[in-house]
Design an enzyme around this catalytic site. Structure first.
Site, mmCIF file in Angstrom:
data_model
loop_
_atom_site.group_PDB
_atom_site.id
_atom_site.type_symbol
_atom_site.label_atom_id
_atom_site.label_comp_id
_atom_site.label_asym_id
_atom_site.label_seq_id
_atom_site.Cartn_x
_atom_site.Cartn_y
_atom_site.Cartn_z
ATOM 1 N N ASP A 1 1.038 -1.120 0.043
ATOM 2 C CA ASP A 1 0.113 0.008 0.032
ATOM 3 C C ASP A 1 0.960 1.147 0.016
ATOM 4 O O ASP A 1 1.749 1.384 0.650
ATOM 5 C CB ASP A 1 -0.888 0.047 1.269
ATOM 6 N N GLU B 1 14.759 -15.446 0.251
ATOM 7 C CA GLU B 1 15.055 -16.700 1.354
ATOM 8 C C GLU B 1 14.044 -17.637 1.301
ATOM 9 O O GLU B 1 14.314 -18.657 1.884
ATOM 10 C CB GLU B 1 15.223 -16.048 2.580
#
Ligand code: GLC
Length: 545
Positions: free
Chosen positions: A210, A273
């Site tokens: 956002d 990751e």
């Protein structure tokens, strides 16, 4: 329009996905309190699988006082009781994944709710404290500091500053209940890395970020310079915006600062990751396509909403220009585009295109054309039903934009009209939205029964049936990356946009007169074709093979 080839090369799922936006308050209400919830969403996931979407993006469901319907978060790692529990979120994720649907959640890093523990601590700790340094507290100007620290306006209307009892002011680019974080304070970045990991560990496939262009403000917090004769505005009102190309460049010390990109580089590393092509999509209102492209460099975000399709006027040339400029801006950064026509902040596209039968015809045609373009397509709940913007009565309006401007000389009606709970079945409110018989949190219009999912499922000419056909055809014929070519010399006149994507020819007739269809099998059309399928009427699009 000249012929051109545009290359698309990569293969992660999100590069060519159809992503369906769920606005949780208004999608499906399992517990009957008039507000949608997570269990409601879960119960309707089979519907979304049958519709043929690849992923859902769910607007915020975190703990929140709901002053901006969830975009005011008081706890980023919990679910608001209105929507359910963390267990409900886990069930939603597991059910979606079982059905082959990815889940993208909404992250709100620019501001928190004023009820967030950090803001409450900041209020209690007083001026100069480390607690205040997580937000943008400043002394005021003028005598006794009674004037706000600068002239910035809130996107929702009024000043962007509010004063607290000890005399300091805090910045809120949105509602006064949404204080902006100070992203120059490393604690803020560390906190958000934990939030990312919390949701990644729970299995989310991505984040819609956002106000991604807002996190950093020019450090001086200087006044915004407003040219004489221009009205100062707090932000990008999508419904009033011109296309980026037409827009005059404004002085915006509160948006699109270079430091923001460091944040997304850090997030990129965190996502790397994790397994499974986790993604990020930026809601970034930038002044130029080039600036938008900077958010999607190789080591930053996966995607950025491309609002230019949504802002284009109804003309073949305007759509062609948007396609060309989008690919041009992205080619230097090797990113793929996104396409979108509606979301929870803008007037629904049937209405933007004039409403009624013509608005619907144009909306379907623009959608079918968009679905043929390489890249990802974002759909907003209810557009597959052809819903129009609702004229919500004044007393029922809840959007802070309306609440902050209704008593001023420039009242803004707000965004409630695209957020009315969607009709699932039956002929009276709540149209199967929830189990009860009462009106949901925003009243639904009379006569929505014929637009319900139940009604449209039974009708092969319905907008829902059209969306299902179009999404199925996209999945079968355009399942991955590809190229698109704008066909210049098609001989069908300047009102027709002609594209080639793989085996398909895509035609969009923006004019009012029918044009003859070239040879080829009709794969899917946005409306009825004329002359025994040999003519493409105005406001209609078709895929030919
Ligand atoms: C974004 C959201 C909008 C929200 C605002 C503040 O623009 O899409 O709904 O009100 O940010 O968080």
């Amino acid at each position: 329009m000249s012929a051109m080839a545009l290359e698309q090369t990569h293969v992660e799922w999100w590069r060519h996905a159809v992503i369906y936006q769920v606005y949780p308050r208004s999608f499906a209400d399992a517990d009957g309190d008039g507000v949608g919830d997570l269990a409601g969403i879960t119960s309707r996931l089979p519907y979304l699988r049958d519709l043929g979407v690849d992923a859902v993006w769910i607007s915020p469901f975190y703990r929140s006082p709901q002053k901006d319907h969830g975009y005011d978060v008081s706890d980023y790692c919990d679910i608001d009781p209105l929507f359910g529990t963390l267990e409900d979120a886990d069930t939603l994720l597991a059910t979606a994944h079982d059905l082959g649907i990815k889940v993208v959640v909404d992250l709100v890093p620019n501001h928190s709710s004023d009820q967030h523990a950090w803001f409450q601590e900041a209020l209690a700790a007083g001026p100069g404290s480390p607690e205040r340094a997580r937000y943008l507290f400043r002394d005021g100007r003028g005598e006794d500091g009674a004037e706000p620290p600068n002239n910035w306006l809130s996107v929702f209307g009024g000043s962007a500053w509010d004063r607290v009892p000890d005399g300091q002011w805090y910045l809120h680019l949105f509602d006064s209940s949404q204080p902006d974080f100070d992203w120059r304070n490393p604690e803020v970045g560390d906190m958000f890395e934990e939030v990312l990991r919390f949701w990644l560990d729970r299995g989310v496939d991505g984040f819609r970020v956002d106000v991604a262009h807002g996190l950093f403000k020019e450090e001086s917090l200087r006044d915004q310079v407003v040219p004489e004769g221009e009205r100062q505005r707090g932000g990008a009102d999508v419904n009033e915006q011109k296309s980026m190309v037409e827009r005059t460049h404004r002085d915006e010390p509160m948006w699109d600062q270079p430091e923001v990109h460091e944040v997304y580089r850090r997030w990129h590393k965190v996502l790397e990751e994790y397994d499974g092509d986790r993604m990020t999509v930026a809601e970034a209102w930038t002044q130029t396509p080039e600036s938008m492209a900077r958010f999607v460099r190789d080591d930053e975000m996966s995607q950025s909403f491309n609002f230019t399709w949504l802002l284009a006027s109804w003309s073949a040339t305007a759509f062609a220009d948007v396609i060309t400029s989008t690919f041009e801006a992205l080619q230097d950064v090797h990113a793929d585009p996104t396409w979108v026509l509606s979301n929870h902040d803008v007037v629904r596209h049937v209405t933007r295109y004039g409403g009624g039968a013509q608005g619907l015809a144009r909306a379907r045609a623009a959608t079918l054309t968009m679905l043929a373009l390489p890249g990802s397509a974002y759909l907003y709940q209810g557009e597959e039903l052809g819903l129009e913007q609702v004229d919500v009565p004044e007393d029922d309006r809840t959007d802070p934009t309306w609440l902050r401007t209704r008593d001023t000389d420039a009242p803004e009606i707000g965004r409630d009209g695209c957020r009315v709970p969607i009709p699932w079945s039956g002929s009276e409110p709540p149209y199967g939205f929830g189990p009860g018989t009462g009106q949901p949190w925003l009243p639904q219009p009379a006569g929505w029964g014929s637009l319900s999912v139940e009604a449209q499922e039974a009708d092969p000419a319905s907008t829902l049936a059209f969306y299902r056909r179009a999404l199925a055809a996209r999945r079968t014929l355009l399942g991955g990356p590809g190229t698109v070519e704008i066909l210049g010399d098609h001989g069908l006149g300047e009102d027709v946009l002609a594209l080639r994507r793989g085996d398909l020819t895509v035609l969009l007739n923006c004019g009012s007169s029918p044009v003859p269809l070239p040879e080829g099998e009709v794969v899917v059309a946005s409306g009825e074709l004329g002359a025994g399928d040999r003519e493409l009427p105005g406001d209609t699009a078709v895929w030919l093979r």
